[in-house]
Write an enzyme that holds these catalytic residues in place. Structure first.
Site, PDB file in Angstrom:
ATOM      1  N   HIS A  35     -15.262 -16.718   1.977  1.00 32.99           N
ATOM      2  CA  HIS A  35     -16.492 -15.922   1.918  1.00 32.99           C
ATOM      3  C   HIS A  35     -16.996 -15.650   0.512  1.00 32.99           C
ATOM      4  O   HIS A  35     -17.891 -14.820   0.320  1.00 32.99           O
ATOM      5  CB  HIS A  35     -16.285 -14.617   2.688  1.00 32.99           C
ATOM      6  CG  HIS A  35     -15.973 -14.857   4.130  1.00 32.99           C
ATOM      7  ND1 HIS A  35     -16.952 -15.202   5.030  1.00 32.99           N
ATOM      8  CD2 HIS A  35     -14.808 -14.867   4.806  1.00 32.99           C
ATOM      9  CE1 HIS A  35     -16.394 -15.391   6.229  1.00 32.99           C
ATOM     10  NE2 HIS A  35     -15.096 -15.191   6.111  1.00 32.99           N
ATOM     11  N   GLY A  81       1.518   6.839   7.791  1.00 30.28           N
ATOM     12  CA  GLY A  81       2.448   7.440   6.828  1.00 30.28           C
ATOM     13  C   GLY A  81       3.195   6.514   5.878  1.00 30.28           C
ATOM     14  O   GLY A  81       3.773   6.968   4.893  1.00 30.28           O
ATOM     15  N   ASP A  95      -7.906 -12.353  -0.375  1.00 29.34           N
ATOM     16  CA  ASP A  95      -8.478 -12.192   0.962  1.00 29.34           C
ATOM     17  C   ASP A  95      -9.787 -12.978   1.066  1.00 29.34           C
ATOM     18  O   ASP A  95     -10.563 -13.056   0.113  1.00 29.34           O
ATOM     19  CB  ASP A  95      -8.772 -10.699   1.169  1.00 29.34           C
ATOM     20  CG  ASP A  95      -9.207 -10.360   2.587  1.00 29.34           C
ATOM     21  OD1 ASP A  95      -8.455 -10.671   3.522  1.00 29.34           O
ATOM     22  OD2 ASP A  95     -10.308  -9.785   2.746  1.00 29.34           O
ATOM     23  N   ASP A 102      -3.262 -10.665  11.624  1.00 31.14           N
ATOM     24  CA  ASP A 102      -4.526 -10.999  12.271  1.00 31.14           C
ATOM     25  C   ASP A 102      -4.359 -11.809  13.550  1.00 31.14           C
ATOM     26  O   ASP A 102      -5.326 -12.339  14.084  1.00 31.14           O
ATOM     27  CB  ASP A 102      -5.429 -11.777  11.287  1.00 31.14           C
ATOM     28  CG  ASP A 102      -5.913 -10.899  10.137  1.00 31.14           C
ATOM     29  OD1 ASP A 102      -6.116  -9.685  10.362  1.00 31.14           O
ATOM     30  OD2 ASP A 102      -6.086 -11.417   9.023  1.00 31.14           O
ATOM     31  N   GLU A 158      -4.548   3.554  -3.560  1.00 30.16           N
ATOM     32  CA  GLU A 158      -4.938   4.401  -2.432  1.00 30.16           C
ATOM     33  C   GLU A 158      -3.997   5.620  -2.346  1.00 30.16           C
ATOM     34  O   GLU A 158      -2.770   5.464  -2.356  1.00 30.16           O
ATOM     35  CB  GLU A 158      -4.868   3.573  -1.146  1.00 30.16           C
ATOM     36  CG  GLU A 158      -4.855   4.366   0.150  1.00 30.16           C
ATOM     37  CD  GLU A 158      -6.080   5.240   0.335  1.00 30.16           C
ATOM     38  OE1 GLU A 158      -7.191   4.846  -0.077  1.00 30.16           O
ATOM     39  OE2 GLU A 158      -5.921   6.357   0.881  1.00 30.16           O
ATOM     40  N   GLU A 159      -4.577   6.809  -2.216  1.00 31.83           N
ATOM     41  CA  GLU A 159      -3.766   8.034  -2.262  1.00 31.83           C
ATOM     42  C   GLU A 159      -2.825   8.179  -1.061  1.00 31.83           C
ATOM     43  O   GLU A 159      -1.805   8.865  -1.160  1.00 31.83           O
ATOM     44  CB  GLU A 159      -4.673   9.267  -2.391  1.00 31.83           C
ATOM     45  CG  GLU A 159      -5.669   9.486  -1.255  1.00 31.83           C
ATOM     46  CD  GLU A 159      -6.952   8.664  -1.406  1.00 31.83           C
ATOM     47  OE1 GLU A 159      -7.025   7.843  -2.346  1.00 31.83           O
ATOM     48  OE2 GLU A 159      -7.867   8.825  -0.572  1.00 31.83           O
ATOM     49  N   ASN A 186       0.792  11.997   3.148  1.00 32.47           N
ATOM     50  CA  ASN A 186       0.340  11.545   4.465  1.00 32.47           C
ATOM     51  C   ASN A 186      -1.072  11.977   4.814  1.00 32.47           C
ATOM     52  O   ASN A 186      -1.815  11.241   5.466  1.00 32.47           O
ATOM     53  CB  ASN A 186       1.309  12.022   5.553  1.00 32.47           C
ATOM     54  CG  ASN A 186       2.609  11.227   5.503  1.00 32.47           C
ATOM     55  OD1 ASN A 186       2.729  10.299   4.706  1.00 32.47           O
ATOM     56  ND2 ASN A 186       3.563  11.597   6.328  1.00 32.47           N
ATOM     57  N   ASP A 196       7.828   5.533   5.714  1.00 30.30           N
ATOM     58  CA  ASP A 196       7.272   6.715   5.061  1.00 30.30           C
ATOM     59  C   ASP A 196       8.300   7.270   4.083  1.00 30.30           C
ATOM     60  O   ASP A 196       9.260   7.919   4.474  1.00 30.30           O
ATOM     61  CB  ASP A 196       6.912   7.758   6.136  1.00 30.30           C
ATOM     62  CG  ASP A 196       6.154   8.945   5.540  1.00 30.30           C
ATOM     63  OD1 ASP A 196       6.023   8.999   4.293  1.00 30.30           O
ATOM     64  OD2 ASP A 196       5.693   9.787   6.324  1.00 30.30           O
ATOM     65  N   GLU A 241      -6.690 -16.729   1.676  1.00 27.55           N
ATOM     66  CA  GLU A 241      -6.821 -16.759   3.127  1.00 27.55           C
ATOM     67  C   GLU A 241      -8.113 -17.466   3.516  1.00 27.55           C
ATOM     68  O   GLU A 241      -9.196 -16.938   3.303  1.00 27.55           O
ATOM     69  CB  GLU A 241      -6.835 -15.321   3.674  1.00 27.55           C
ATOM     70  CG  GLU A 241      -7.029 -15.249   5.164  1.00 27.55           C
ATOM     71  CD  GLU A 241      -8.094 -14.259   5.596  1.00 27.55           C
ATOM     72  OE1 GLU A 241      -8.194 -13.989   6.791  1.00 27.55           O
ATOM     73  OE2 GLU A 241      -8.851 -13.769   4.741  1.00 27.55           O
ATOM     74  N   TRP A 247     -10.741  -2.160   3.146  1.00 28.21           N
ATOM     75  CA  TRP A 247     -12.048  -1.530   2.933  1.00 28.21           C
ATOM     76  C   TRP A 247     -12.031  -0.779   1.604  1.00 28.21           C
ATOM     77  O   TRP A 247     -11.934   0.448   1.558  1.00 28.21           O
ATOM     78  CB  TRP A 247     -12.378  -0.567   4.073  1.00 28.21           C
ATOM     79  CG  TRP A 247     -12.538  -1.237   5.408  1.00 28.21           C
ATOM     80  CD1 TRP A 247     -12.639  -2.576   5.653  1.00 28.21           C
ATOM     81  CD2 TRP A 247     -12.613  -0.598   6.696  1.00 28.21           C
ATOM     82  NE1 TRP A 247     -12.767  -2.814   7.004  1.00 28.21           N
ATOM     83  CE2 TRP A 247     -12.760  -1.619   7.664  1.00 28.21           C
ATOM     84  CE3 TRP A 247     -12.570   0.731   7.109  1.00 28.21           C
ATOM     85  CZ2 TRP A 247     -12.877  -1.338   9.028  1.00 28.21           C
ATOM     86  CZ3 TRP A 247     -12.680   1.001   8.473  1.00 28.21           C
ATOM     87  CH2 TRP A 247     -12.839  -0.019   9.408  1.00 28.21           C
TER      88      TRP A 247
HETATM   89  C1  NOJ Z   1      -8.767 -11.046   6.401  1.00 31.83           C
HETATM   90  C2  NOJ Z   1      -7.712 -10.036   6.513  1.00 31.83           C
HETATM   91  O1  NOJ Z   1      -6.480 -10.634   6.670  1.00 31.83           O
HETATM   92  C3  NOJ Z   1      -8.145  -9.149   7.640  1.00 31.83           C
HETATM   93  O2  NOJ Z   1      -7.111  -8.375   8.116  1.00 31.83           O
HETATM   94  C4  NOJ Z   1      -9.303  -8.379   7.106  1.00 31.83           C
HETATM   95  O3  NOJ Z   1      -9.789  -7.488   8.050  1.00 31.83           O
HETATM   96  C5  NOJ Z   1     -10.416  -9.333   6.697  1.00 31.83           C
HETATM   97  N1  NOJ Z   1      -9.927 -10.423   5.918  1.00 31.83           N
HETATM   98  C6  NOJ Z   1     -11.469  -8.632   5.907  1.00 31.83           C
HETATM   99  O4  NOJ Z   1     -10.957  -8.183   4.693  1.00 31.83           O
HETATM  100 CA    CA Z   2     -19.266 -12.830   0.556  1.00 35.04          CA
END
Ligand code: NOJ
Ligand code: CA
Ligand code: NOJ
Length: 706
Positions: A250, A69, A246, A346, A125-126, A48, A42, A274, A117
């Site tokens: 998909h 933080g 990421d 993960d 991101e703030e 925060n 932090d 990934e 997300w």
């Molecule tokens: C893979 C990321 O490493 C994981 O942490 C995340 O939740 C999912 N993709 C969805 O974005």
């Molecule tokens: Ca998709």
């Protein structure tokens, strides 16, 4: 100002002398450190509990799914620590603006502290900081020679539950502060509405359905495509040096190939994705390999990760590790571009699974001496772990507790990083097995006459090995780890043989670096997929200091800079396809060839749709697209070279597939069907289509009856 123009100017400034030119093309001599920004340090308490998204912060750090933080300023404060550790690139969790509202799953409050997300891909991101703080981090990192890798998650936004429209923000998406759409209010179809994935090994479901309840983008929508391209431009302008993509499994390969082409033509930089693979038998294994070989985006090496954990944590035989190296070397066209790791956000941390630091040290010695770019998950060097409920997400993301520079792991990583950065055999070398059994593993890597010999003994017994053949020249060699893992000095005799007694729980590294290579050897071309006019970097040794030539096929390229181990060139105007790159010295001495893929032009994602498929469509049919450009396989009928298999719509009347194709080009195409090895081409004359100059393409064919 036009953004494209701005980028061109930026490129010029960065590349001219004195500017912060960054070598972003290849990471073969880098060491990556993976940070979950919220959990690192932090550096600014003001952000925060921001007013824009209040009540997502837990100062007690007991709600594991809320913000704790950590921020950009915190990472910047710790750059000296990271540099001291030997880190050259920081992969930070997605810095992009996240959902502002808490989601509750089974009563557990969830915030997007992890970054996956998204809400607004045009803003930071703030909780993590302002643009000024992000820029400051990038500039500070660059000043100490460190790269910043953007974690980019363009597959989805945030949780959306269509049955409960009050659910958090319903996947809402914003464009630099302006509301665009959400999962309920989706007039312009930004998102897929096909429900959640059930069969994770089904290619269609994986790409067109939601990961859990995360609102899944439809990238074939021009609005989505434009939005993502704009966002990438923004982050490139803010100085990023690499991209971790990421959830590549998909999204379509076609869309991602075009995206990688956009990046490589603006600011060539290393990209890796990934694609979670549990083992070599995964039904999507060949898709994962093909993605890596043909998209321009490398991968996180989940297969080696699995074998590494099996071997060092669960005491499987070293044979499993050797097999994984061999299989990946065969199947990945560019295995030296894989990003290797011991643990990540993960999976449970190594020490949660097996709390023996001595084994973790041996795993590190392995990780840094085999092919690929090692990535260290934050805190590993401090033995950070929390074992609650098996220690996986979110307990594998504790707050960084200490910044001690004296732990054995810290010192080990520091030494290994220096070795990796200075040794061509560790960057480009071929792997050669010398000897192994269940508990002992001896291997060598060679590049030209440079050699690294590694011996690991994970058992509690001494292993005696006699008459091992090595490539090391005759001489005495000290352990490059200075005995940190009980390694010791060896004698290589004139037949290049050694006899060793490997102490229990030890790792030794012996090294020979060729001083002056007599002939040129290419170890790396990066990127590996590009088009005429792009900038490409060639690394290796023995290029000499007098400028020679670099040819693509038989065509020489324009040399931008030339040095003994790195040459930067502009790709000449050549026919698309697999092409061999060679370096020739002014004295005529010619290098090995390195095979790359040259695309036909700027790439546009084009979705092909064939309507009116007979409902009795045989389920053994595999439908492929072939055509007259490299991207469509130059009229091949080999399924490994053409595009597909096409997907069949859920109602069974439509085939569709997204392909990356050259812009402003009139192409010819047809489908063909393979059923029990019998190939049937679409009847009639070739179909034609002109790929648009920008945006996305869509080809709809009303299919006739066979
Ligand atoms: C893979 C990321 O490493 C994981 O942490 C995340 O939740 C999912 N993709 C969805 O974005
Ligand atoms: Ca998709
Ligand atoms: C490949 C090409 O010759 C193309 O023109 C033709 O339509 C298909 N084969 C099918 O015969």
């Amino acid at each position: 100002m036009n953004t494209k123009l701005l980028i061109l100017i930026l490129l010029k400034v960065y590349n001219s002398s004195g500017g912060p030119y960054f070598y972003r093309e290849s990471y073969k001599s880098d060491v990556i450190y993976q940070i979950v920004t919220d959990r690192f340090f932090d550096g600014n308490t003001q952000n925060n509990d921001p007013s824009e998204s209040p009540h997502l912060y837990d100062p007690t750090k007991t709600e594991w799914k809320l913000y704790w933080g950590g921020d950009f300023a915190g990472i910047e404060r710790k750059l000296m620590y990271l540099r001291d550790l030997g880190i050259t690139a920081l992969w930070i969790s997605p810095p992009i603006d996240n959902t502002n509202v808490m989601v509750s799953y089974v009563g557990i409050p969830n915030g997007a502290y992890h970054g996956y997300w998204a809400r607004d891909f045009q803003r930071p991101e703030e909780h993590f900081g302002t643009w000024a703080e992000f820029d400051s981090l990038v500039a500070a990192a660059h000043r100490v020679g460190m790269k910043i890798v953007l974690d980019w998650a363009p597959n989805h936004t945030s949780p959306a539950d269509p049955l409960d429209p009050s659910f958090a923000e319903m996947g809402a998406i914003y464009n630099n502060g302006d509301y665009v759409a959400d999962y309920v209010n989706d007039t312009h179809r930004w998102f897929h509405h096909n429900g959640g994935i059930e069969d994770w090994d089904d290619a269609y479901e994986s790409q067109y359905l939601n990961i859990a309840d995360l609102a899944d983008f439809d990238h074939s929508n021009a609005l989505v495509n434009d939005y993502m391209r704009e966002s990438l431009l923004t982050w490139i302008k803010h100085g990023i040096d690499g991209i971790r993509v990421d959830a590549i499994k998909h999204m379509t390969r076609g869309w991602q190939t075009a995206m990688a082409d956009q990046v490589n033509s603006l600011m060539p930089m290393f990209m890796f994705g990934e694609w979670y693979l549990q083992d070599f038998k995964n039904p999507l294994y060949t898709d994962a390999i093909r993605f890596s070989n043909e998209s321009g985006i490398s991968q996180l090496d989940f297969l080696l990760n699995r074998s590494l954990r099996d071997t060092f944590i669960f005491n499987h035989t070293f044979q499993e590790l050797e097999d994984a190296l061999r299989l990946t070397e065969t199947d990945y066209a560019y295995e030296h571009n894989l990003v290797t790791f011991i643990d990540n956000h993960d999976m449970p941390r190594f020490l949660t699974e097996n709390n023996q630091t001595s084994l973790l040290h041996l795993a590190l010695a392995f990780l840094f001496t085999v092919r690929g770019t090692p990535c260290v998950y934050y805190g590993l060097e401090q033995y950070l772990h929390n074992d609650t409920s098996g220690g996986s997400d979110p307990w594998n993301r504790p707050m960084m507790k200490s910044f001690d520079t004296t732990t054995t792991a810290f010192r080990l990583i520091k030494i290994l990083s220096a070795l990796k950065q200075g040794h061509p055999a560790l960057q480009f070398g071929q792997h050669q097995l010398i000897s192994l059994d269940h508990e002992m593993y001896v291997y060598e890597r060679t590049f030209g006459t440079s050699v690294v010999l590694v011996a690991i003994n994970k058992s509690d017994k001494t292993h005696q090995l006699t008459e091992l053949q090595t490539q090391l020249p005759k001489g005495v060699y000290d352990d490059q780890l200075y005995g940190l893992l009980k390694g010791y000095r060896i004698d290589v005799d004139s037949n290049r043989k050694i006899s060793i007694n490997l102490p229990p729980g030890s790792a030794s590294i012996w090294s020979y670096i060729e001083q002056e290579s007599a002939f040129p050897i290419i170890g790396s071309v990066a990127p590996v997929q590009f088009r005429s006019g792009n900038r490409v970097a060639i690394d290796g040794s023995g290029f000499g200091n007098r400028q020679g030539t670099v040819s693509f096929g038989h065509t020489p390229s324009l040399i931008e800079t030339w040095s003994n181990n790195r040459v930067l060139v502009t790709v000449p105007n050549i026919t698309a396809g697999h092409t061999d790159v060679t370096v020739t010295l002014s004295n005529g001495s010619k290098s090995n060839s390195y095979s790359v893929r040259v695309l036909s032009g700027p790439q546009i994602p084009v979705t092909f749709i064939y309507n009116n498929i007979p409902v009795n469509n045989d389920s053994h049919n595999r439908v492929y697209l072939s055509g007259n450009v490299f991207e469509l396989g130059n009229w091949s009928s080999d399924p490994k070279v053409v595009q597909g298999p096409m997907f069949l719509s859920q109602n069974g009347t439509q085939w569709f597939f997204t392909v990356s194709l050259p812009a402003s080009t009139n192409i010819q195409f047809k489908y063909f069907v393979i059923n029990n090895n019998i190939i049937t081409w679409e009847q009639g004359t070739n179909r034609t289509y002109t790929v648009p100059a920008n945006g996305v393409g869509k080809v709809v064919v009303e299919r006739f009856i066979i």
